[in-house]
Structures are given as C-alpha cells and as structure tokens.
Design an enzyme around this catalytic site. Sequence first.
Site, short mmCIF file in Angstrom:
data_model
loop_
_atom_site.label_atom_id
_atom_site.label_comp_id
_atom_site.label_asym_id
_atom_site.label_seq_id
_atom_site.Cartn_x
_atom_site.Cartn_y
_atom_site.Cartn_z
N ASP A 126 -6.06 -3.60 -2.46
CA ASP A 126 -4.77 -3.24 -1.32
C ASP A 126 -4.15 -4.51 -0.79
O ASP A 126 -4.86 -5.48 -0.29
CB ASP A 126 -5.48 -2.61 -0.21
CG ASP A 126 -4.29 -1.76 0.68
OD1 ASP A 126 -3.52 -2.36 1.22
OD2 ASP A 126 -4.43 -0.41 0.93
N SER A 149 0.95 -1.12 -0.09
CA SER A 149 0.05 -0.02 -0.19
C SER A 149 0.91 1.23 0.06
O SER A 149 1.70 1.40 -0.89
CB SER A 149 -0.85 -0.05 1.26
OG SER A 149 -2.08 0.89 1.03
#
Length: 314
Positions: free
Chosen positions: A190, A65
């Site tokens: 993510d 991320s």
Amino acid sequence: MTSRNQQPGYYPYGHPLHAPAPATARIDDVALVFEGGGMRGAYTGALVRALLEEGLEFGWVGGISAGVTNAVNMVTRDTWRAREAYLGMPLLGDAGGWGSFARGRGYFNSDRIYHHTSAPDEEMPIDWPTLEASDAELVLGAFRCDTGEQVYFHRSDMPTPDDLLARAQASASMPVLMPVVEIDGAPYLDGALGPTGGFATDAALADGYERLLVISTRPAGYRKPEEKRPEVYRRLLRQYPAAADALINRPRHYNATLEDLERRCAEGSAYLYCPDRMDIANGELRYDRLTTAFEAGLVQARREMPAIRAFLGL
C-alpha cells in the site's frame, strides 16, 4: 467467473448510462489528490460524481490505495462507476472478508477486485477508450518493500489495462491484511506506507503544482494515533523490515502531512475536503452501510461545491 452483462443494473461502457460525463471546465493549475482509506472511499466517491456532474476536468489527478479508484473514475469521467466501484463490492460475493483472509487471498481479495471486474463484460468495467483518449496525467503511488521507496507510476508507466490494474492493486494492498504484489519482479504494498502517510501531494508538488485540491476520507481535525505494538508489525513483516518501519512511522508522517495541508489551506494554496462525519471503517462490506455513506457524501459534495468552485477560480 460469471459475467453480469445480462443482469439488471449492469451497464457496460458505451451504454448511455455509462457514458463519460461531458467536460465544460478544464483545471490545469490545481492538482486533484485522493486519499485512500479502503471502503471509506464510498463517501468520497460521491464527490467524484459531483465534480463530474459539474463538468470539471483536471489536468493532474493522483491517488493512493483506494484513492486510485476515485482517480481512475475521475479521469474516465464515469459517474456510474464512481458509485458502483464501492457499492458493487458486496454484490461480488468473493470480494473479501475474514473468510477470504483465512484462505490466503487477503481481507480484500485484490486479485478478484482488480483483475476480474474491470473488463468490458465484467461487473465494474473501466472505460479504457476514454482513459486512453484523455490527456490528463494519472498518478498512482505504491510502496516498494525491499528498498523502502515510495514509487509513483505515471501514465507513461501504464500503457495497457494490465499495467494499470497491477499498479492499482499494489497501491491498495494493505500490509499484513493483504498479500504483497510484484511488479517487474519487485515487491510492493500500500502506498500509504510512503513518506506522506497516504496522500500523493508530494508527487503533485514534484510535478510543479503549487495549488492542491485534496480529498480526505477522515473528518477535519483527525490525527492518527501512534502504533501501540510495533513489535507485532516487525514480526509479521520480518521479510520486509523497511515496510515494518514505514507502517510503524505512518502516524507521524500522516499527521505531518495534515499539518502541512492545513497550513496551505490557511495560505490559500490548498483546499482540504473532509467528510462531515465518517461512520464506516475501511473494511466495511455491508451494502446498506456503503449506500448510506455514498448518499451522505453526495449531500455534502453538492453543498460544498460552491466553495470548491471558488477555490478553483470558477
């Protein structure tokens, strides 16, 4: 889109203020791992600057991320971008916010952030020549929605800037708040949905590293609370039930990873860097709050550097 190459404060790579920081110490027996956390990365971006100011270079750098941003800046040895990648976000004007979400671009407009800021004449250029010249392994984690797999992309998977940026975008696409990203026809979200809850420690261990320097964006002792409304996520992510399950189970995975890291720290095989305090949320887009976080992070990073160097054997 308008380039910033004529605006004050912009330095394309090749400019002396955007030149790669010199490396004076190479670390090949410790993997450097950056946790995500959205704009909380402004605090740990300051640690990137401090590590580079110390002349430290790592042979293995991984991130998930927003941790990907710090990982890339570390490998490109870019002290300027370590700050600008976060503090420059509010200045873009269209980086995100609830208006962006309402228009279907995501709370963070990841198409803009990842594909229209990183070229040499754009706001936050990535120094691709320095990245290409580095022999450090760069590892990015993303979650494949259709199969429920955590996928780690290595340097060999990202031979071009577009390859890198697409995978960085996928790694940072927060479920529900941001659109799914397709890579080679497969849907990704993510990487924090993976089995470690957001740390690429499993990738480092799989690559043979027994010692870890892990950079968290949460204060020491933090534990993630259980999701209170799992049925909401199952409904919102009904197209990808594996992603919904991963999101609901993330607190358990995240907390288990922290417990494992704390055990490794006690044994001496890991160093867990945690912010003294964290006063911003992952969606923060106010310039003054981000500046304060970066400056606070820089103070801690410089204060804690002797302990980090001692762990690294320097």
